[in-house]
Design an enzyme around this catalytic site. Structure first.
Site, PDB file in Angstrom:
ATOM      1  N   SER A   1       0.833  -1.198   0.000  1.00  0.00           N
ATOM      2  CA  SER A   1       0.000   0.000   0.000  1.00  0.00           C
ATOM      3  C   SER A   1       0.871   1.253   0.000  1.00  0.00           C
ATOM      4  O   SER A   1       1.989   1.251   0.548  1.00  0.00           O
ATOM      5  CB  SER A   1      -0.847  -0.015   1.278  1.00  0.00           C
ATOM      6  OG  SER A   1      -1.410   1.237   1.515  1.00  0.00           O
TER       7      SER A   1
ATOM      8  N   TYR B   1      -1.536  -1.062  11.010  1.00  0.00           N
ATOM      9  CA  TYR B   1      -1.814  -1.622   9.679  1.00  0.00           C
ATOM     10  C   TYR B   1      -0.628  -1.354   8.747  1.00  0.00           C
ATOM     11  O   TYR B   1      -0.115  -2.265   8.080  1.00  0.00           O
ATOM     12  CB  TYR B   1      -3.094  -1.009   9.087  1.00  0.00           C
ATOM     13  CG  TYR B   1      -3.246  -1.268   7.606  1.00  0.00           C
ATOM     14  CD1 TYR B   1      -3.541  -2.543   7.138  1.00  0.00           C
ATOM     15  CD2 TYR B   1      -3.066  -0.249   6.671  1.00  0.00           C
ATOM     16  CE1 TYR B   1      -3.648  -2.794   5.780  1.00  0.00           C
ATOM     17  CE2 TYR B   1      -3.176  -0.481   5.314  1.00  0.00           C
ATOM     18  CZ  TYR B   1      -3.469  -1.757   4.863  1.00  0.00           C
ATOM     19  OH  TYR B   1      -3.565  -1.996   3.513  1.00  0.00           O
TER      20      TYR B   1
ATOM     21  N   LYS C   1       2.180  -3.868   6.748  1.00  0.00           N
ATOM     22  CA  LYS C   1       2.489  -3.860   5.308  1.00  0.00           C
ATOM     23  C   LYS C   1       4.000  -3.763   5.105  1.00  0.00           C
ATOM     24  O   LYS C   1       4.578  -4.489   4.296  1.00  0.00           O
ATOM     25  CB  LYS C   1       1.788  -2.685   4.613  1.00  0.00           C
ATOM     26  CG  LYS C   1       0.302  -2.899   4.408  1.00  0.00           C
ATOM     27  CD  LYS C   1       0.018  -3.939   3.345  1.00  0.00           C
ATOM     28  CE  LYS C   1      -1.338  -4.569   3.505  1.00  0.00           C
ATOM     29  NZ  LYS C   1      -1.555  -5.814   2.810  1.00  0.00           N
TER      30      LYS C   1
HETATM   31  P1  NAD Z   1     -10.847  -7.270   1.527  1.00  0.00           P
HETATM   32  O1  NAD Z   1     -11.037  -7.250   3.008  1.00  0.00           O
HETATM   33  O2  NAD Z   1     -12.030  -7.056   0.666  1.00  0.00           O
HETATM   34  O3  NAD Z   1     -10.136  -8.632   1.092  1.00  0.00           O
HETATM   35  C1  NAD Z   1      -9.238  -9.319   1.931  1.00  0.00           C
HETATM   36  C2  NAD Z   1      -9.711 -10.767   2.032  1.00  0.00           C
HETATM   37  O4  NAD Z   1      -8.815 -11.472   2.898  1.00  0.00           O
HETATM   38  C3  NAD Z   1     -11.110 -10.900   2.639  1.00  0.00           C
HETATM   39  O5  NAD Z   1     -11.935 -11.634   1.762  1.00  0.00           O
HETATM   40  C4  NAD Z   1     -10.886 -11.640   3.946  1.00  0.00           C
HETATM   41  O6  NAD Z   1     -11.951 -12.508   4.256  1.00  0.00           O
HETATM   42  C5  NAD Z   1      -9.584 -12.385   3.678  1.00  0.00           C
HETATM   43  N1  NAD Z   1      -8.790 -12.697   4.870  1.00  0.00           N
HETATM   44  C6  NAD Z   1      -8.427 -11.888   5.890  1.00  0.00           C
HETATM   45  N2  NAD Z   1      -7.703 -12.572   6.795  1.00  0.00           N
HETATM   46  C7  NAD Z   1      -7.591 -13.842   6.338  1.00  0.00           C
HETATM   47  C8  NAD Z   1      -6.976 -15.020   6.832  1.00  0.00           C
HETATM   48  N3  NAD Z   1      -6.353 -15.040   8.018  1.00  0.00           N
HETATM   49  N4  NAD Z   1      -7.041 -16.153   6.090  1.00  0.00           N
HETATM   50  C9  NAD Z   1      -7.704 -16.164   4.915  1.00  0.00           C
HETATM   51  N5  NAD Z   1      -8.323 -15.103   4.399  1.00  0.00           N
HETATM   52  C10 NAD Z   1      -8.265 -13.935   5.107  1.00  0.00           C
HETATM   53  O7  NAD Z   1      -9.703  -6.190   1.202  1.00  0.00           O
HETATM   54  P2  NAD Z   1      -9.224  -5.625  -0.194  1.00  0.00           P
HETATM   55  O8  NAD Z   1      -9.603  -4.193  -0.247  1.00  0.00           O
HETATM   56  O9  NAD Z   1      -9.601  -6.513  -1.288  1.00  0.00           O
HETATM   57  O10 NAD Z   1      -7.646  -5.662   0.037  1.00  0.00           O
HETATM   58  C11 NAD Z   1      -6.850  -6.740  -0.397  1.00  0.00           C
HETATM   59  C12 NAD Z   1      -5.404  -6.495   0.025  1.00  0.00           C
HETATM   60  O11 NAD Z   1      -4.959  -5.266  -0.522  1.00  0.00           O
HETATM   61  C13 NAD Z   1      -5.207  -6.389   1.534  1.00  0.00           C
HETATM   62  O12 NAD Z   1      -4.003  -7.019   1.891  1.00  0.00           O
HETATM   63  C14 NAD Z   1      -5.118  -4.900   1.770  1.00  0.00           C
HETATM   64  O13 NAD Z   1      -4.347  -4.587   2.909  1.00  0.00           O
HETATM   65  C15 NAD Z   1      -4.416  -4.445   0.505  1.00  0.00           C
HETATM   66  N6  NAD Z   1      -4.696  -3.036   0.183  1.00  0.00           N
HETATM   67  C16 NAD Z   1      -5.990  -2.622   0.082  1.00  0.00           C
HETATM   68  C17 NAD Z   1      -6.237  -1.281  -0.190  1.00  0.00           C
HETATM   69  C18 NAD Z   1      -7.664  -0.782  -0.274  1.00  0.00           C
HETATM   70  O14 NAD Z   1      -7.851   0.435  -0.181  1.00  0.00           O
HETATM   71  N7  NAD Z   1      -8.660  -1.605  -0.459  1.00  0.00           N
HETATM   72  C19 NAD Z   1      -5.178  -0.386  -0.375  1.00  0.00           C
HETATM   73  C20 NAD Z   1      -3.879  -0.865  -0.289  1.00  0.00           C
HETATM   74  C21 NAD Z   1      -3.636  -2.197  -0.013  1.00  0.00           C
HETATM   75  C1  UD1 Z   2      -6.582   5.023   3.249  1.00  0.00           C
HETATM   76  C2  UD1 Z   2      -5.886   4.301   4.364  1.00  0.00           C
HETATM   77  C3  UD1 Z   2      -4.488   3.931   3.941  1.00  0.00           C
HETATM   78  C4  UD1 Z   2      -4.525   3.154   2.629  1.00  0.00           C
HETATM   79  C5  UD1 Z   2      -5.212   4.001   1.582  1.00  0.00           C
HETATM   80  C6  UD1 Z   2      -5.284   3.311   0.252  1.00  0.00           C
HETATM   81  C7  UD1 Z   2      -6.979   5.249   6.340  1.00  0.00           C
HETATM   82  C8  UD1 Z   2      -6.865   6.202   7.475  1.00  0.00           C
HETATM   83  N1  UD1 Z   2      -5.894   5.196   5.508  1.00  0.00           N
HETATM   84  O1  UD1 Z   2      -5.918   6.227   3.035  1.00  0.00           O
HETATM   85  O2  UD1 Z   2      -3.859   3.159   4.921  1.00  0.00           O
HETATM   86  O3  UD1 Z   2      -3.224   2.865   2.205  1.00  0.00           O
HETATM   87  O4  UD1 Z   2      -6.537   4.288   2.051  1.00  0.00           O
HETATM   88  O5  UD1 Z   2      -6.397   2.534   0.168  1.00  0.00           O
HETATM   89  O6  UD1 Z   2      -7.966   4.549   6.187  1.00  0.00           O
HETATM   90  N2  UD1 Z   2     -12.056  11.782   3.756  1.00  0.00           N
HETATM   91  C9  UD1 Z   2     -13.022  12.680   4.130  1.00  0.00           C
HETATM   92  N3  UD1 Z   2     -14.148  12.191   4.746  1.00  0.00           N
HETATM   93  C10 UD1 Z   2     -14.345  10.871   4.997  1.00  0.00           C
HETATM   94  C11 UD1 Z   2     -13.356   9.950   4.592  1.00  0.00           C
HETATM   95  C12 UD1 Z   2     -12.204  10.448   3.969  1.00  0.00           C
HETATM   96  O7  UD1 Z   2     -12.876  13.879   3.934  1.00  0.00           O
HETATM   97  O8  UD1 Z   2     -15.382  10.505   5.570  1.00  0.00           O
HETATM   98  C13 UD1 Z   2     -10.849  12.280   3.046  1.00  0.00           C
HETATM   99  C14 UD1 Z   2      -9.543  12.000   3.772  1.00  0.00           C
HETATM  100  O9  UD1 Z   2      -9.236  12.997   4.694  1.00  0.00           O
HETATM  101  C15 UD1 Z   2      -8.563  11.933   2.591  1.00  0.00           C
HETATM  102  C16 UD1 Z   2      -9.426  11.385   1.445  1.00  0.00           C
HETATM  103  O10 UD1 Z   2     -10.767  11.616   1.814  1.00  0.00           O
HETATM  104  O11 UD1 Z   2      -8.141  13.216   2.241  1.00  0.00           O
HETATM  105  C17 UD1 Z   2      -9.237   9.890   1.221  1.00  0.00           C
HETATM  106  O12 UD1 Z   2      -9.434   9.206   2.446  1.00  0.00           O
HETATM  107  P1  UD1 Z   2      -9.506   7.611   2.530  1.00  0.00           P
HETATM  108  O13 UD1 Z   2     -10.429   7.091   1.514  1.00  0.00           O
HETATM  109  O14 UD1 Z   2      -9.747   7.249   3.964  1.00  0.00           O
HETATM  110  O15 UD1 Z   2      -8.064   7.137   2.065  1.00  0.00           O
HETATM  111  P2  UD1 Z   2      -6.617   7.553   2.629  1.00  0.00           P
HETATM  112  O16 UD1 Z   2      -6.723   8.354   3.850  1.00  0.00           O
HETATM  113  O17 UD1 Z   2      -5.840   8.085   1.487  1.00  0.00           O
END
Ligand code: NAD
Ligand code: UD1
Length: 337
Positions: free
Chosen positions: A129, A153, A157
């Site tokens: 991330s 978190y 990562k």
């Molecule tokens: P998500 O929660 O939708 O998917 C993660 C999946 O992992 C879920 O289906 C959950 O049931 C499964 N899981 C969790 N713990 C587990 C375990 N112990 N064993 C087996 N399965 C398990 O999340 P996502 O948004 O699809 O994110 C996927 C990956 O990408 C994560 O590692 C997250 O940290 C990373 N990531 C997500 C974002 C985002 O904004 N969504 C941003 C940066 C990185």
């Molecule tokens: C979030 C995660 C970060 C992750 C990234 C990518 C948090 C605190 N951080 O970051 O770890 O790597 O997503 O997926 O969750 N905002 C509002 N009102 C709201 C929600 C958000 O104004 O109710 C604003 C925030 O201040 C920010 C922007 O929207 O400026 C995006 O916020 P968000 O979607 O939570 O993502 P990040 O903070 O970038």
């Protein structure tokens, strides 16, 4: 290729599974369903014509993982690579429950690595991330920027990145691709798969969607006094389907190299909170009332990627614009009402 997808029923994992199948790969999913639903498999089948093989497995249980590899070994088969999405991902929750986060994300990943080693599968793509950049010294952010995390978190990562990098030093057969996602939003255009967080969302797009859907009265905009064009926070929002395709491109890299390769997956464009709100209202013709609130602790003013390395080395670049992301996010909610 035969690919094992951890967390494959989740938000990004399900979209990636669809793109992998569409590109001709065989996908095997494992997930403990702690944050996703089994019905996702039916949607994947509707979209691709293929229902991927699924194991309900928890990566904290090594025997669960061994059973998957064992089943394929019996037929003299192995996985060409693992794409590792499984993990817990809510920043606020990680501050309240750090042990749960370290245990699930770190111990789970160590189990996965051990089992992969045991079965001689040494190629992995990992979901990292932009959170690992902390508060960057400038934007756009390149992969060689300093790393710095500010919450449990983010720590998990960065620790997982370090663990995976260290094993490539110890064993030259390992190949690791670390993909640092910026802000994934949107949904598949069909409305069949998307993001559906339980309770009150933390992140911007899921919150906007709940306000538009009148499930939450008003959006709080966290600060309008940042040093950005309109004072609100700027982020690099990326359509989840673009992100998913990034994994398909990264597969060739991971199977054809060794060592560690790191890529930002972002669009390279920054949009403010108000840009997102206004675009959502315009393309979906639905009001999103908001009120300006104080800054959210830990937030930074601006975060967007330099995605040039992914373009050059993976031949990948994001295609969908913010309008499309907003349209698809809303379509998913309307389709699933
Ligand atoms: P998500 O929660 O939708 O998917 C993660 C999946 O992992 C879920 O289906 C959950 O049931 C499964 N899981 C969790 N713990 C587990 C375990 N112990 N064993 C087996 N399965 C398990 O999340 P996502 O948004 O699809 O994110 C996927 C990956 O990408 C994560 O590692 C997250 O940290 C990373 N990531 C997500 C974002 C985002 O904004 N969504 C941003 C940066 C990185
Ligand atoms: C979030 C995660 C970060 C992750 C990234 C990518 C948090 C605190 N951080 O970051 O770890 O790597 O997503 O997926 O969750 N905002 C509002 N009102 C709201 C929600 C958000 O104004 O109710 C604003 C925030 O201040 C920010 C922007 O929207 O400026 C995006 O916020 P968000 O979607 O939570 O993502 P990040 O903070 O970038």
């Amino acid at each position: 290729m035969r690919i094992l997808v951890s967390g494959g029923t989740g938000f990004i994992g399900s979209h990636t599974t669809v793109e992998l199948i569409k590109s001709g790969h065989e996908v095997v999913i494992f997930d403990n369903l702690s944050n996703s639903k089994i019905d996702v498999l039916d949607s994947i089948q509707t979209l691709t014509g293929v229902k991927p093989k699924f194991f309900k497995a928890d990566m904290l249980n090594k025997d669960d993982l061994k059973q998957i590899f064992e089943e394929y070994k019996k037929e003299n088969k192995n996985f060409d690579a693992v794409i590792h999405f499984a993990g817990l991902k809510a920043v606020g929750e990680s501050v309240a429950k750090p042990v749960m986060y370290y245990k699930n994300n770190i111990a789970g990943t160590l189990n996965l690595i051990e089992v992969m080693n045991e079965y001689n599968c040494k190629k992995i793509i990992f979901s990292s991330s932009a959170t690992v950049y902390g508060s960057p010294k400038s934007v756009p952010i390149s992969e060689d920027f300093e790393l710095h995390t500010t919450n449990p978190y983010g720590n998990t990562k960065l620790m997982q990145e370090n663990i995976l990098s260290d094993i490539t030093v110890a064993d030259k057969e390992w190949s690791v691709v670390l993909l640092r996602y910026f802000n994934p939003i949107g949904a598949h255009e069909s409305g069949l798969i998307g993001e559906d967080p339980n309770g009150i969302p933390n992140n911007l797009m899921p919150y906007i969607v709940k306000v538009a859907d009148k499930k939450i009265e008003i959006l709080g905009v966290f600060g309008d006094d940042y040093d950005t064009p309109d004072g609100t926070g700027v982020r690099d929002y990326i359509h989840v389907v673009d992100l998913a395709r990034g994994h398909v491109c990264a597969l060739n890299k991971v199977v054809n190299s060794t060592g560690v390769n790191i890529y930002n997956l972002g669009t390279g464009k920054g949009y403010s909170v108000l840009d997102v709100v206004k675009t959502f209202e315009k393309v979906n013709n639905v009001p999103v009332p908001y009120v300006i609130k104080g800054r959210r602790p830990g937030d930074i003013a601006e975060c967007y990627a330099n995605p040039a390395k992914a373009k050059e080395e993976l031949n990948w670049e994001a295609e969908f614009d913010l309008e499309r992301m907003c349209k698809d996010a809303w379509n998913y909610v309307k389709t699933n009402k």
